[in-house]
Scaffold this motif. Structure first.
Motif, PDB file in Angstrom:
ATOM      1  N   VAL A  82      84.629  34.507  71.235  1.00  0.00           N
ATOM      2  CA  VAL A  82      83.937  35.471  70.402  1.00  0.00           C
ATOM      3  C   VAL A  82      84.609  36.404  69.558  1.00  0.00           C
ATOM      4  N   ALA A  83      83.682  36.780  68.739  1.00  0.00           N
ATOM      5  CA  ALA A  83      84.424  37.762  67.578  1.00  0.00           C
ATOM      6  C   ALA A  83      83.223  38.929  67.620  1.00  0.00           C
ATOM      7  N   ARG A  84      83.662  40.201  67.654  1.00  0.00           N
ATOM      8  CA  ARG A  84      83.215  41.362  67.697  1.00  0.00           C
ATOM      9  C   ARG A  84      83.537  42.362  66.437  1.00  0.00           C
ATOM     10  N   ARG A  85      82.625  42.667  65.753  1.00  0.00           N
ATOM     11  CA  ARG A  85      83.017  43.742  64.567  1.00  0.00           C
ATOM     12  C   ARG A  85      83.111  45.095  64.795  1.00  0.00           C
ATOM     13  N   SER A  86      84.057  45.852  64.431  1.00  0.00           N
ATOM     14  CA  SER A  86      83.736  47.334  64.473  1.00  0.00           C
ATOM     15  C   SER A  86      84.339  47.763  62.804  1.00  0.00           C
ATOM     16  N   GLY A  87      83.415  48.124  62.203  1.00  0.00           N
ATOM     17  CA  GLY A  87      83.673  48.627  60.826  1.00  0.00           C
ATOM     18  C   GLY A  87      84.070  47.610  60.009  1.00  0.00           C
ATOM     19  N   ASP A  88      85.286  47.468  59.401  1.00  0.00           N
ATOM     20  CA  ASP A  88      85.594  46.524  58.785  1.00  0.00           C
ATOM     21  C   ASP A  88      86.516  45.326  59.399  1.00  0.00           C
TER      22      ASP A  88
ATOM     23  N   ARG B  72      99.632  47.792  72.622  1.00  0.00           N
ATOM     24  CA  ARG B  72      99.229  47.840  71.225  1.00  0.00           C
ATOM     25  C   ARG B  72      97.866  47.317  70.927  1.00  0.00           C
ATOM     26  N   PHE B  73      97.582  46.273  71.709  1.00  0.00           N
ATOM     27  CA  PHE B  73      96.314  45.542  71.448  1.00  0.00           C
ATOM     28  C   PHE B  73      95.223  46.574  71.973  1.00  0.00           C
ATOM     29  N   LEU B  74      95.506  47.039  73.284  1.00  0.00           N
ATOM     30  CA  LEU B  74      94.440  47.868  73.789  1.00  0.00           C
ATOM     31  C   LEU B  74      94.208  49.269  73.299  1.00  0.00           C
ATOM     32  N   ALA B  75      95.199  49.744  72.549  1.00  0.00           N
ATOM     33  CA  ALA B  75      95.096  50.743  71.704  1.00  0.00           C
ATOM     34  C   ALA B  75      94.157  50.632  70.483  1.00  0.00           C
ATOM     35  N   GLU B  76      94.513  49.455  69.905  1.00  0.00           N
ATOM     36  CA  GLU B  76      93.683  49.132  68.913  1.00  0.00           C
ATOM     37  C   GLU B  76      92.290  48.746  69.028  1.00  0.00           C
ATOM     38  N   LEU B  77      91.871  48.277  70.155  1.00  0.00           N
ATOM     39  CA  LEU B  77      90.633  47.760  70.801  1.00  0.00           C
ATOM     40  C   LEU B  77      89.505  48.823  70.462  1.00  0.00           C
ATOM     41  N   ALA B  78      88.502  48.420  69.658  1.00  0.00           N
ATOM     42  CA  ALA B  78      87.385  49.467  69.236  1.00  0.00           C
ATOM     43  C   ALA B  78      86.607  49.690  70.590  1.00  0.00           C
ATOM     44  N   PRO B  79      85.957  50.918  70.599  1.00  0.00           N
ATOM     45  CA  PRO B  79      85.258  51.343  71.643  1.00  0.00           C
ATOM     46  C   PRO B  79      83.875  50.947  71.660  1.00  0.00           C
ATOM     47  N   SER B  80      83.386  50.268  70.711  1.00  0.00           N
ATOM     48  CA  SER B  80      82.050  49.896  70.540  1.00  0.00           C
ATOM     49  C   SER B  80      81.937  48.697  69.280  1.00  0.00           C
ATOM     50  N   TRP B  81      80.859  47.990  69.259  1.00  0.00           N
ATOM     51  CA  TRP B  81      80.590  46.761  68.508  1.00  0.00           C
ATOM     52  C   TRP B  81      79.560  46.927  67.539  1.00  0.00           C
ATOM     53  N   ASP B  82      79.853  46.727  66.116  1.00  0.00           N
ATOM     54  CA  ASP B  82      78.705  46.878  65.314  1.00  0.00           C
ATOM     55  C   ASP B  82      77.968  45.474  65.407  1.00  0.00           C
ATOM     56  N   GLU B  83      78.567  44.459  65.521  1.00  0.00           N
ATOM     57  CA  GLU B  83      77.770  43.102  65.848  1.00  0.00           C
ATOM     58  C   GLU B  83      78.718  42.003  66.708  1.00  0.00           C
ATOM     59  N   THR B  84      78.274  41.080  66.757  1.00  0.00           N
ATOM     60  CA  THR B  84      78.710  39.944  67.789  1.00  0.00           C
ATOM     61  C   THR B  84      78.365  38.724  67.222  1.00  0.00           C
ATOM     62  N   ARG B  85      79.485  37.811  67.354  1.00  0.00           N
ATOM     63  CA  ARG B  85      79.245  36.410  66.775  1.00  0.00           C
ATOM     64  C   ARG B  85      79.961  35.369  67.806  1.00  0.00           C
ATOM     65  N   LEU B  86      79.326  34.409  68.039  1.00  0.00           N
ATOM     66  CA  LEU B  86      79.945  33.257  68.827  1.00  0.00           C
ATOM     67  C   LEU B  86      80.760  32.362  67.961  1.00  0.00           C
ATOM     68  N   LEU B  87      81.871  32.099  67.961  1.00  0.00           N
ATOM     69  CA  LEU B  87      82.527  31.274  66.914  1.00  0.00           C
ATOM     70  C   LEU B  87      82.739  30.044  67.178  1.00  0.00           C
ATOM     71  N   ALA B  88      82.937  29.748  68.390  1.00  0.00           N
ATOM     72  CA  ALA B  88      83.169  28.319  69.208  1.00  0.00           C
ATOM     73  C   ALA B  88      82.830  28.515  70.618  1.00  0.00           C
ATOM     74  N   GLY B  89      82.717  27.009  71.193  1.00  0.00           N
ATOM     75  CA  GLY B  89      82.765  27.158  72.720  1.00  0.00           C
ATOM     76  C   GLY B  89      81.398  26.605  73.362  1.00  0.00           C
ATOM     77  N   THR B  90      81.528  26.273  74.410  1.00  0.00           N
ATOM     78  CA  THR B  90      80.505  25.742  75.461  1.00  0.00           C
ATOM     79  C   THR B  90      80.912  26.383  76.668  1.00  0.00           C
ATOM     80  N   PRO B  91      79.904  26.607  77.655  1.00  0.00           N
ATOM     81  CA  PRO B  91      80.203  27.142  78.871  1.00  0.00           C
ATOM     82  C   PRO B  91      81.360  26.257  79.790  1.00  0.00           C
TER      83      PRO B  91
END
Length: 831
Positions: free
Chosen positions: A509-515, A484-503
């Motif tokens: 990572v958050a990636r936006r597709s449309g809304d 279900r998730f891989l069917a919903e997964l967007a084919p491309s990204w409008d923008e990318t944001r790092l929400l938290a973390g360190t190496p």
């Protein structure tokens, strides 16, 4: 040079200041933000055996502002945007009064430099450069041991423990106040060789080391950009500075609408030999359509006989087919023509492998591939390759690179498992600079230590223009939450944001597709609860669907949660765990995927036509369609629905070409039906020299002039039956069948058949059919001499060789010295 530090020139962009200075130690580029010094970089270059920096004199400096629009087709952000750089050019003169230059680019998130000799007369050599980043002031580094295909593990080191040696780019460094620097290159092409990092721990520097000891150069820029992405860790992850420095989109791909990011089914990882099996590829297409994916990659083992058929089959669902190949099979003008032939069948792209070099010669090869795939409208995915250096901007058909230790290491190198630590570092290093074909989501990986949530989250945490999912499509269907998730997964990204973390801890990572926002979180270390701030995604509440670890002891299993969340997402993860989530504004629609239903293909009266003695044929197609032919062939529209096809003069008797009939698109992809155009048989020919119309073989492709061997193409050996060796023939497994066109012209089929010595203690049946009628059948046992045959096939239009297994293990059957004797003119069918 002067004993005191002398400021030669400076420029500033968005508070990041670059200063070029000189003192008795040489030239230096310093970067500052406010009162803090972020970078100290030693400068210098050796050309034609002369150190240009030695005794150089300052001539002049100039600055300019550069504002360019980027409209990427794939990547971490496909939203059109304008990049603004300040460029400083410092011109100096060496001891012989020859001018040379240092270009410095400054943006809000980085500094880059390159060297030039603007007025170089003729050719010279680049013998080395002194560019070196001073490491004092940095606390920690995340790097990988250098190899030319960048597949060693990435790890973190405290700077005092960083050993001298060669390391691959990009290298990430952290300063004491949270500033990070990512070191890499950009803007490379066949004028240069690549470089890697050379750390001298005793001297405390990270230098740039060319792959070629000496590189021939001409006037103008003599090195690519040496790039230093600078900022907080989120600034680094989200930076597009490397692409911004690359040349603008090439004029040959100004209209790049055919570049299609998306998701791909890929069978090689779960079954090495499935690339040779048409039925297996059709199954992957069927499931890809059920999940709404856009692509199919056929890896090692595909055979030209049936590629047009799978392209046609996939086109019913708007799924595009990509083919794997080895770089040296496309090396040189004659071999490069293969791309045009594949494109004529409707193949959408290539995965090209094993380049494994940073030399200037190899970059010139890359240039040829980039130019030809752009001309043909083919996407390209580089494996066994260098890291991205901005090509996705210049050549938007580049939809991915490997250059990472990815999922293939689970199955191809069983002694080198992947770790969560290695995975978490990637979004902060390798994936910053471009699409990363890690081939994620490998649930059935042997020896896997990551949790199921971690594996699923790689589909978001890692970005590639086309994401090739590693596991069998059936492994996803068996896990309904995953499907279900891989069917919903967007084919491309409008923008990318790092929400938290360190190496060293986690990457969320958050990636936006449309809304909709898609979040992927991967962690290393003990089980814990992760608090994810959502303030960077906008104000207000979000409806969220979260799929995460089931918190079992072994990390296996997934669980789902639906909730409305405000500005924090709280998710428990297993050891080396992870999660995914889809978010929309409260009241939005979280789920939108639907299976793709097949459409009808263009109908043609005949899928095989014979050419006349002049190499011409007329084909009939629906009036609204067009046709595509391979290089050397011509297609001329006679009237609506009728086309004249002309074969090249060098097409031999028995050989064929594929005419691709293109109908209306589904999901933007033309539907296609292949028509084979055959030059009639004439004279005597080895069967192995003739094309097959179709085949099915239990183990790999049907081999020509060798035994069946294993599951890969060309892996057989000289045919041997009961110790007797043969030079020509076909090697098949059991069960198998191979079909050939006779066209009523053949008289005799001669040869000998037996079980190859590579499969002892096996038994099988060998059958010869013509137009579906059995003309010959023999039972075979390993170790027994070959059975000769001479079969009357006069008047028949098709020939089929078939094998049936009699033993538990598959027998490999050799059709040795198989030869067709044909008439000069067609004979009327008498059977």
């Amino acid at each position: 040079m002067v004993t005191e530090t002398l400021l030669l020139a400076e420029t500033v962009a968005s508070g990041l200041r670059a200063l070029v200075t000189a003192d008795d130690a040489g030239l230096r580029l310093t970067a500052r933000r406010g009162s803090r010094t972020l970078l100290r970089i030693r400068l210098g270059v050796t050309v034609g055996g002369r150190d240009l920096a030695a005794e150089s004199r300052f001539r002049r400096a100039s600055t300019r502002s550069i504002a360019e629009t980027l409209a990427p087709r794939s990547g971490k952000s496909t939203t059109p945007r304008t990049s603004t750089h300040e460029e400083l050019t410092v011109t100096l003169a060496d001891a012989s009064d020859r001018e040379w230059s240092i270009d410095v680019r400054v943006a809000a998130d980085g500094i880059a430099l390159r060297y030039g000799v603007p007025d170089l007369q003729g050719l010279s050599t680049l013998d080395g450069e002194a560019t070196a980043l001073e490491l004092d002031g940095f606390e920690r580094a995340w790097m990988l041991a250098y190899q030319t295909w960048y597949e060693t593990p990435r790890s973190g080191w405290d700077i005092p423990r960083l050993s001298s040696g060669a390391y691959g780019f990009p290298a990430l460094l952290r300063g004491p106040e949270g500033e990070h620097v990512l070191v890499t290159e950009s803007g490379i092409d066949g004028r240069y060789s690549g470089a890697h990092a050379l750390v001298d721990a005793a001297e405390g520097v990270l230098a740039f080391q060319q792959a070629d000891a000496v590189t021939e150069i001409a006037r103008g820029a003599i090195t690519p950009w040496r790039v230093f992405v600078v900022g907080g860790i989120a600034d680094v992850v989200e930076s597009t500075f490397v692409d911004e420095l690359a040349p603008a989109q090439h004029r040959s791909v100004q209209d790049a609408g055919w570049v299609r990011p998306g998701r791909a089914a890929w069978s090689w990882w779960s079954d090495f030999y499935s690339g040779a099996q048409l039925d297996a590829q059709k199954h992957f297409v069927d499931v890809a359509a059920r999940l709404g994916w856009e692509h199919l990659l056929i890896d090692c083992g595909w055979e030209e006989t049936w590629v047009p058929e799978i392209v046609s089959y996939a086109s019913r669902f708007g799924i595009q087919v990509h083919l794997w190949t080895v770089w040296h099979d496309l090396d040189g003008p004659e071999k490069l023509e293969r791309l045009a032939r594949w494109r004529s069948w409707g193949v959408a792209g290539i995965k090209v492998d094993f380049m494994e070099s940073e030399s200037k010669d190899r970059y010139r090869w890359y240039d040829s591939i980039l130019q030809e795939t752009a001309r043909l409208g083919m996407m390209v995915n580089f494996h066994g390759s260098v890291i991205p250096r901005g090509w996705a901007r210049t050549w938007p058909q580049v939809i991915g690179y490997e250059a990472v230790r990815g999922s293939e290491y689970y199955v191809f190198y069983n002694d080198t498992p992947l770790t969560a630590e290695h995975n978490v570092i990637q979004p902060f290093t390798r994936n910053v600079v471009g699409g990363m074909d890690y081939t994620p989501v490998a649930f059935t990986a042997p020896g896997r230590s990551t949790s199921d949530g971690h594996e699923l989250a790689l589909s978001v945490a890692f970005e590639c223009g086309i994401t090739h999912f590693a596991d069998s499509v059936d492994a996803y269907l068996e896990r309904p939450l995953v499907a279900r998730f891989l069917a919903e997964l967007a084919p491309s990204w409008d923008e990318t944001r790092l929400l938290a973390g360190t190496p060293d801890t986690e990457a969320i990572v958050a990636r936006r597709s449309g809304d909709r926002w898609f979040i992927g979180g991967i962690a290393t270390g003990p089980a814990r609860t992760v608090e994810v701030p959502l303030d960077r995604l906008g104000e207000g509440s979000f409806d969220a669907w979260i799929v995460g670890d089931a918190l079992t002891e072994d990390g296996r299993g997934l669980t789902e949660t639906s909730a409305t969340v405000d500005q924090t997402l709280t998710v428990p993860v297993s050891r080396d765990g992870g999660f995914v989530a889809i978010l929309t504004s409260a009241g939005g629609d979280l789920f939108r995927a639907a299976p793709v239903e097949p459409v009808a293909l263009p109908l043609v009266p005949a899928e095989l036509v014979e050419l006349d003695e002049d190499g011409r044929a007329e084909i009939v197609v629906p009036a609204a369609v067009s046709v595509r032919v391979a290089p050397g062939w011509r297609a001329t529209r006679l009237q609506a629905g009728r086309w004249d096809i002309q074969a090249p003069a060098d097409l031999l008797p028995g050989e064929l070409g594929v005419v691709t009939v293109e109908g209306g698109p589904t999901r933007g992809v033309p539907t296609v039906t292949p028509v084979r155009a055959v030059r009639p048989l004439c004279g005597t020919a080895p069967l192995s020299s003739l094309p097959m119309l179709a085949f099915r073989n239990e183990s790999g492709p049907v081999e020509r002039d060798m035994s069946n061997g294993g599951g890969n193409p060309g892996d057989g050996r000289r045919m041997s039956i009961a110790g007797q060796e043969y030079d020509t023939g076909l090697g098949m497994s059991s069960p198998a069948e191979a079909h050939f066109h006779l066209g009523g012209r053949a008289e005799w089929f001669d040869g000998a058949v037996g079980i190859d010595d590579e499969t002892p203690a096996t038994a099988a049946a060998a059958i010869v059919e013509a137009d579906g009628k059995v003309l010959f059948r023999v039972d075979l046992t390993a170790g027994v001499p070959a059975v000769g045959f001479r079969i009357d096939i006069a008047g028949y239009r098709t020939l089929t060789l078939r094998t049936e297994p009699y033993s538990e293990s598959a027998a490999h059957i050799d059709w040795a010295n198989a030869t067709l004797t044909t008439l000069s003119y067609p004979q009327q069918s008498g059977h």
